[in-house]
Design a protein around this motif. Structure first.
Motif, PDB file in Angstrom:
ATOM      1  N   LEU A 136       0.764  -1.197   0.079  1.00  0.00           N
ATOM      2  CA  LEU A 136      -0.099  -0.035   0.082  1.00  0.00           C
ATOM      3  C   LEU A 136       0.844   1.290  -0.095  1.00  0.00           C
ATOM      4  CD1 LEU A 136      -2.715  -1.004   2.631  1.00  0.00           C
ATOM      5  CD2 LEU A 136      -2.974  -0.857   0.001  1.00  0.00           C
ATOM      6  N   LEU A 137       2.027   1.275   0.518  1.00  0.00           N
ATOM      7  CA  LEU A 137       2.794   2.340   0.889  1.00  0.00           C
ATOM      8  C   LEU A 137       4.087   2.407   0.428  1.00  0.00           C
ATOM      9  CD1 LEU A 137       1.729   2.635   4.725  1.00  0.00           C
ATOM     10  CD2 LEU A 137       0.603   3.699   2.729  1.00  0.00           C
ATOM     11  N   GLY A 138       4.654   1.290  -0.048  1.00  0.00           N
ATOM     12  CA  GLY A 138       5.985   1.314  -0.749  1.00  0.00           C
ATOM     13  C   GLY A 138       6.901   0.620   0.335  1.00  0.00           C
ATOM     14  N   ARG A 139       7.932   0.156   0.056  1.00  0.00           N
ATOM     15  CA  ARG A 139       8.860  -0.493   0.737  1.00  0.00           C
ATOM     16  C   ARG A 139       9.432  -0.232   1.755  1.00  0.00           C
ATOM     17  NH1 ARG A 139      15.003  -2.760  -1.318  1.00  0.00           N
ATOM     18  NH2 ARG A 139      15.132  -4.127   0.355  1.00  0.00           N
ATOM     19  N   ARG A 140       9.796   0.984   2.099  1.00  0.00           N
ATOM     20  CA  ARG A 140      10.406   1.668   3.216  1.00  0.00           C
ATOM     21  C   ARG A 140       9.292   1.763   4.366  1.00  0.00           C
ATOM     22  NH1 ARG A 140      14.634   6.367   0.845  1.00  0.00           N
ATOM     23  NH2 ARG A 140      16.177   4.710  -0.043  1.00  0.00           N
ATOM     24  N   ARG A 141       8.247   2.607   3.646  1.00  0.00           N
ATOM     25  CA  ARG A 141       7.329   2.569   4.953  1.00  0.00           C
ATOM     26  C   ARG A 141       6.548   1.269   5.366  1.00  0.00           C
ATOM     27  NH1 ARG A 141       6.387   6.911   1.199  1.00  0.00           N
ATOM     28  NH2 ARG A 141       6.783   8.774   1.956  1.00  0.00           N
ATOM     29  N   GLY A 142       6.639   0.302   4.616  1.00  0.00           N
ATOM     30  CA  GLY A 142       6.112  -1.185   4.830  1.00  0.00           C
ATOM     31  C   GLY A 142       6.942  -1.581   5.950  1.00  0.00           C
ATOM     32  N   LEU A 143       8.190  -1.404   5.757  1.00  0.00           N
ATOM     33  CA  LEU A 143       9.178  -1.918   6.856  1.00  0.00           C
ATOM     34  C   LEU A 143       9.095  -1.339   7.878  1.00  0.00           C
ATOM     35  CD1 LEU A 143      12.729  -2.731   4.988  1.00  0.00           C
ATOM     36  CD2 LEU A 143      11.448  -4.409   6.465  1.00  0.00           C
ATOM     37  N   ALA A 144       8.778   0.091   7.992  1.00  0.00           N
ATOM     38  CA  ALA A 144       8.739   0.730   9.240  1.00  0.00           C
ATOM     39  C   ALA A 144       7.328   0.199   9.738  1.00  0.00           C
ATOM     40  CB  ALA A 144       8.481   2.315   8.927  1.00  0.00           C
ATOM     41  N   LEU A 145       6.313   0.114   9.414  1.00  0.00           N
ATOM     42  CA  LEU A 145       5.000  -0.290   9.938  1.00  0.00           C
ATOM     43  C   LEU A 145       5.373  -1.836  10.450  1.00  0.00           C
ATOM     44  CD1 LEU A 145       2.049   1.026   8.182  1.00  0.00           C
ATOM     45  CD2 LEU A 145       3.713   2.060   9.990  1.00  0.00           C
ATOM     46  N   GLY A 146       5.908  -2.755   9.677  1.00  0.00           N
ATOM     47  CA  GLY A 146       6.346  -4.025  10.007  1.00  0.00           C
ATOM     48  C   GLY A 146       7.073  -3.956  11.523  1.00  0.00           C
ATOM     49  N   LEU A 147       8.222  -3.066  11.371  1.00  0.00           N
ATOM     50  CA  LEU A 147       8.995  -2.959  12.491  1.00  0.00           C
ATOM     51  C   LEU A 147       8.031  -2.620  13.766  1.00  0.00           C
ATOM     52  CD1 LEU A 147      11.754  -2.966  13.944  1.00  0.00           C
ATOM     53  CD2 LEU A 147      12.114  -0.711  13.282  1.00  0.00           C
ATOM     54  N   ALA A 148       7.147  -1.533  13.699  1.00  0.00           N
ATOM     55  CA  ALA A 148       6.374  -0.929  14.777  1.00  0.00           C
ATOM     56  C   ALA A 148       5.525  -2.112  15.139  1.00  0.00           C
ATOM     57  CB  ALA A 148       5.579   0.044  14.141  1.00  0.00           C
ATOM     58  N   HIS A 149       4.867  -3.108  14.305  1.00  0.00           N
ATOM     59  CA  HIS A 149       4.128  -4.257  14.842  1.00  0.00           C
ATOM     60  C   HIS A 149       4.908  -5.115  15.582  1.00  0.00           C
ATOM     61  CE1 HIS A 149       1.679  -7.735  15.060  1.00  0.00           C
ATOM     62  NE2 HIS A 149       2.652  -8.486  14.575  1.00  0.00           N
ATOM     63  N   GLY A 150       6.286  -5.318  15.138  1.00  0.00           N
ATOM     64  CA  GLY A 150       6.963  -6.464  15.834  1.00  0.00           C
ATOM     65  C   GLY A 150       7.458  -5.924  17.181  1.00  0.00           C
ATOM     66  N   LEU A 151       7.678  -4.641  17.159  1.00  0.00           N
ATOM     67  CA  LEU A 151       8.232  -4.005  18.543  1.00  0.00           C
ATOM     68  C   LEU A 151       7.044  -3.490  19.443  1.00  0.00           C
ATOM     69  CD1 LEU A 151      11.420  -2.093  17.341  1.00  0.00           C
ATOM     70  CD2 LEU A 151      11.081  -4.298  18.460  1.00  0.00           C
ATOM     71  N   SER A 152       5.877  -3.677  18.867  1.00  0.00           N
ATOM     72  CA  SER A 152       4.824  -2.926  19.589  1.00  0.00           C
ATOM     73  C   SER A 152       4.854  -3.270  21.116  1.00  0.00           C
ATOM     74  CB  SER A 152       3.309  -3.423  19.167  1.00  0.00           C
ATOM     75  OG  SER A 152       3.055  -4.867  18.995  1.00  0.00           O
ATOM     76  N   TRP A 153       4.207  -2.822  21.997  1.00  0.00           N
ATOM     77  CA  TRP A 153       4.074  -2.907  23.300  1.00  0.00           C
ATOM     78  C   TRP A 153       3.183  -4.318  23.871  1.00  0.00           C
ATOM     79  CZ3 TRP A 153      -0.795  -2.948  25.649  1.00  0.00           C
ATOM     80  CH2 TRP A 153      -1.666  -1.853  24.813  1.00  0.00           C
ATOM     81  N   GLY A 154       1.947  -4.290  22.852  1.00  0.00           N
ATOM     82  CA  GLY A 154       1.167  -5.616  23.162  1.00  0.00           C
ATOM     83  C   GLY A 154       1.798  -6.832  22.787  1.00  0.00           C
ATOM     84  N   VAL A 155       2.739  -6.913  21.647  1.00  0.00           N
ATOM     85  CA  VAL A 155       3.388  -8.254  21.336  1.00  0.00           C
ATOM     86  C   VAL A 155       4.483  -8.346  22.394  1.00  0.00           C
ATOM     87  CG1 VAL A 155       4.867  -9.206  19.622  1.00  0.00           C
ATOM     88  CG2 VAL A 155       2.735  -7.932  18.887  1.00  0.00           C
ATOM     89  N   GLN A 156       5.100  -7.484  22.918  1.00  0.00           N
ATOM     90  CA  GLN A 156       6.211  -7.692  23.782  1.00  0.00           C
ATOM     91  C   GLN A 156       5.894  -7.776  24.851  1.00  0.00           C
ATOM     92  OE1 GLN A 156       9.641  -4.988  24.163  1.00  0.00           O
ATOM     93  NE2 GLN A 156       9.127  -3.903  22.149  1.00  0.00           N
ATOM     94  N   ARG A 157       4.687  -7.355  25.477  1.00  0.00           N
ATOM     95  CA  ARG A 157       4.143  -8.017  26.977  1.00  0.00           C
ATOM     96  C   ARG A 157       3.721  -9.602  26.618  1.00  0.00           C
ATOM     97  NH1 ARG A 157       5.627  -4.286  30.795  1.00  0.00           N
ATOM     98  NH2 ARG A 157       4.768  -2.355  30.249  1.00  0.00           N
ATOM     99  N   ALA A 158       3.189  -9.735  25.508  1.00  0.00           N
ATOM    100  CA  ALA A 158       2.589 -11.143  25.596  1.00  0.00           C
ATOM    101  C   ALA A 158       4.072 -12.167  25.497  1.00  0.00           C
ATOM    102  CB  ALA A 158       1.878 -11.344  24.182  1.00  0.00           C
ATOM    103  N   VAL A 159       4.976 -11.805  24.910  1.00  0.00           N
ATOM    104  CA  VAL A 159       6.098 -12.656  24.579  1.00  0.00           C
ATOM    105  C   VAL A 159       6.750 -12.934  26.162  1.00  0.00           C
ATOM    106  CG1 VAL A 159       8.477 -12.658  23.825  1.00  0.00           C
ATOM    107  CG2 VAL A 159       6.891 -11.915  22.223  1.00  0.00           C
ATOM    108  N   ASP A 160       6.526 -11.930  26.896  1.00  0.00           N
ATOM    109  CA  ASP A 160       7.308 -11.696  28.043  1.00  0.00           C
ATOM    110  C   ASP A 160       6.412 -12.705  29.046  1.00  0.00           C
ATOM    111  OD1 ASP A 160       9.453 -10.938  29.872  1.00  0.00           O
ATOM    112  OD2 ASP A 160       8.194  -9.586  30.739  1.00  0.00           O
ATOM    113  N   PHE A 161       5.414 -12.769  28.959  1.00  0.00           N
ATOM    114  CA  PHE A 161       4.252 -13.445  29.737  1.00  0.00           C
ATOM    115  C   PHE A 161       4.057 -15.083  29.566  1.00  0.00           C
ATOM    116  CE2 PHE A 161       0.101 -13.639  32.010  1.00  0.00           C
ATOM    117  CZ  PHE A 161       0.457 -13.847  33.233  1.00  0.00           C
ATOM    118  N   ASP A 162       4.889 -15.807  29.827  1.00  0.00           N
ATOM    119  CA  ASP A 162       4.707 -17.208  29.792  1.00  0.00           C
ATOM    120  C   ASP A 162       4.251 -17.671  28.361  1.00  0.00           C
ATOM    121  OD1 ASP A 162       5.480 -17.463  32.412  1.00  0.00           O
ATOM    122  OD2 ASP A 162       3.472 -18.267  33.189  1.00  0.00           O
TER     123      ASP A 162
END
Length: 478
Positions: A136-162
């Motif tokens: 939708l947005l191009g390679r660089r912006r796509g990577l930026a949003l993929g990184l934002a998802h991967g580092l998102s606080w919701g995912v990090q909390r889940a990874v850390d909690f069993d």
């Protein structure tokens, strides 16, 4: 035939394949989501396995899920004795999807197997998020949003909690919404359908996705609209049947144990400050509020609804694993909104949309300094403490197949080879061993405490190490 008329065929010279710079860029871009996912997998694994190696597990959930998966691996009913002797876990939460881990667990019977599988599933969700955003947005912006998802606080909390079953839902939702944004409506429904096997409330999320599919198909494909509406009805019906028939049929109480979370709820404004903060965390650092312009945000409403209607404050905030399923929704809602915002007639909105992907990626990186992945910068996470090795040697004295009553600390070191009960919930079973995390001397007299738990039995200290104590039941005349 005269020699002069003979023709000798000229050898075929293969035409060399020349890749242009554009071809190479497209090939490289195709690998971007997978490279990002591999990096995230390594990071998630290091954090979750590091916590396990340090014996700082936060709850009994890892042990409960291991007991269920271990039972599936041996073709037995998914009994989790930690919830009560003989308790079939489908009577607590309806998550038969965890059975897919059984073959892997049979090969590697360890709680670490569950943690690594969870890391892989969360990391996998970055692939569809990055691909959809890049398309939708191009390679660089796509990577930026993929990184934002991967580092998102919701995912990090889940990874850390069993370990939790939501690790299956996150990639399913991400792949479904990727397909929806690409107008692959049948694929969007197919990716979302397994959500009914992940957890009992996710049938409503399936219904929300199906309604979005129907809305996108309106005026173009009446047949797709009918299919989507049928799936929406199925999602709601599945939730009702699971809550009123499936779970009660497995539950010893004959009902759904979490109804009181809603029935005990007070006014909707109770905990309003916490709920508003959660919404702010969802929409500001992750999407810059622009996700509000996308209909995809509807997919978040069922999860937010049951959490905010609950009377349990643990559901309202940003801790634990409850927000992980929302992360692909809000990030892809942002990607969807950006496609129209960049074409706005308002100059400020166009400028905001152009710079927002980099901003949310930067926000995710900045917030990571106070989130679980920040541990990756600390050398301690990569080393097993000597005290832990001592505790493991102590717990290794308990023979395989023994019955053990334990609190949080020892559980995940025993569920792969023993029958483990939660401390104080053996319901008449007198275990052969009691394993206690007693750091700080909470149990001043472990033997006396064992006598209170089991008045008709006698226990003696079998060993102590690193603040842990193991008690062994004495036999008559022993």
């Amino acid at each position: 035939m005269p020699a002069s008329t003979l023709r000798v065929p000229s050898p075929r010279i293969p035409t060399p394949v020349v890749r242009t710079p554009g071809d190479r860029r497209r090939l490289s871009a195709r690998w971007d989501p997978w490279i990002l996912a591999a990096a995230l997998f390594a990071a998630y694994t290091a954090v979750s396995v590091g916590r396990y190696r340090h014996m700082t597990t936060l709850s009994w959930d890892l042990g409960i899920f291991e007991q269920a998966v271990r039972a599936y691996a041996h073709l037995r009913a998914p009994v989790a004795d930690l919830k009560g002797p003989g308790f079939v876990i489908l009577g607590d939460h309806f998550s038969p999807v965890t059975a897919v881990l059984a073959p892997l667990y049979r090969l590697f019977p360890s709680p670490v197997t569950l943690l690594v599988a969870q890391a892989a599933l969360f990391a996998l969700s970055a692939v569809p998020v990055t691909r959809a955003a890049a398309r939708l947005l191009g390679r660089r912006r796509g990577l930026a949003l993929g990184l934002a998802h991967g580092l998102s606080w919701g995912v990090q909390r889940a990874v850390d909690f069993d370990f939790h079953e939501v690790c299956f839902a996150v990639p399913l939702i991400a792949f479904s919404l990727e397909a929806l944004l690409a107008q692959r409506l049948r694929a969007a429904l197919c990716w979302a359908l397994p959500l009914v096997l992940v957890k009992e409330d996710l049938g409503l999320t399936l219904a929300a996705i199906a309604l979005l599919v129907a809305w996108r198909a309106r005026g173009r494909s009446p047949r797709a609209v009918r299919y989507a509406l049928g799936v929406a009805v199925f999602g709601v019906a599945a939730t009702v049947l699971v809550l009123t028939v499936a779970i009660p049929s497995f539950s010893p109480s004959g009902g759904y144990a979490y109804w009181d979370k809603v029935s005990d709820a007070g006014s909707p404004v109770e905990g309003l400050g916490t709920k508003l903060r959660t919404l702010a965390w969802l929409l500001i650092p992750t999407t810059g509020l622009l996700a509000l312009r996308s209909p995809l945000l509807v997919v978040a409403l069922p999860t937010l609804g049951w959490r905010f209607l609950s009377g349990d404050p643990d559901y309202w905030g940003t801790d634990w694993h409850y927000s992980a399923v929302l992360m692909p929704v809000v990030v892809l809602a942002l990607a969807d909104a950006l496609t129209t915002a960049r074409l706005s007639t308002r100059a400020w909105l166009r400028s905001y949309a152009v710079h927002l992907p980099a901003a949310v990626a930067a926000a995710a990186l900045a917030l990571t300094t106070s989130l679980p992945l920040a541990q990756l910068t600390e050398a301690e996470i990569y080393r097993k403490p000597a005290a832990v090795s001592g505790v493991e040697r102590l717990l290794a004295r308990i023979p395989d197949g023994a019955t053990v009553e334990a609190n949080i600390g020892p559980i995940s070191r025993l569920t792969s080879r023993c029958r483990v009960f939660w401390l104080g919930n053996t319901q008449g079973v007198t275990p052969e061993y009691i394993a206690l995390e007693n750091v700080g001397g909470r149990y001043r007299d472990p033997v006396g405490y064992a006598r209170v738990l089991h008045p008709g039995a006698e226990y003696a200290v079998a060993g102590e190490a690193g603040g842990y104590v193991v008690l062994e039941r004495r036999t008559a005349g022993g």
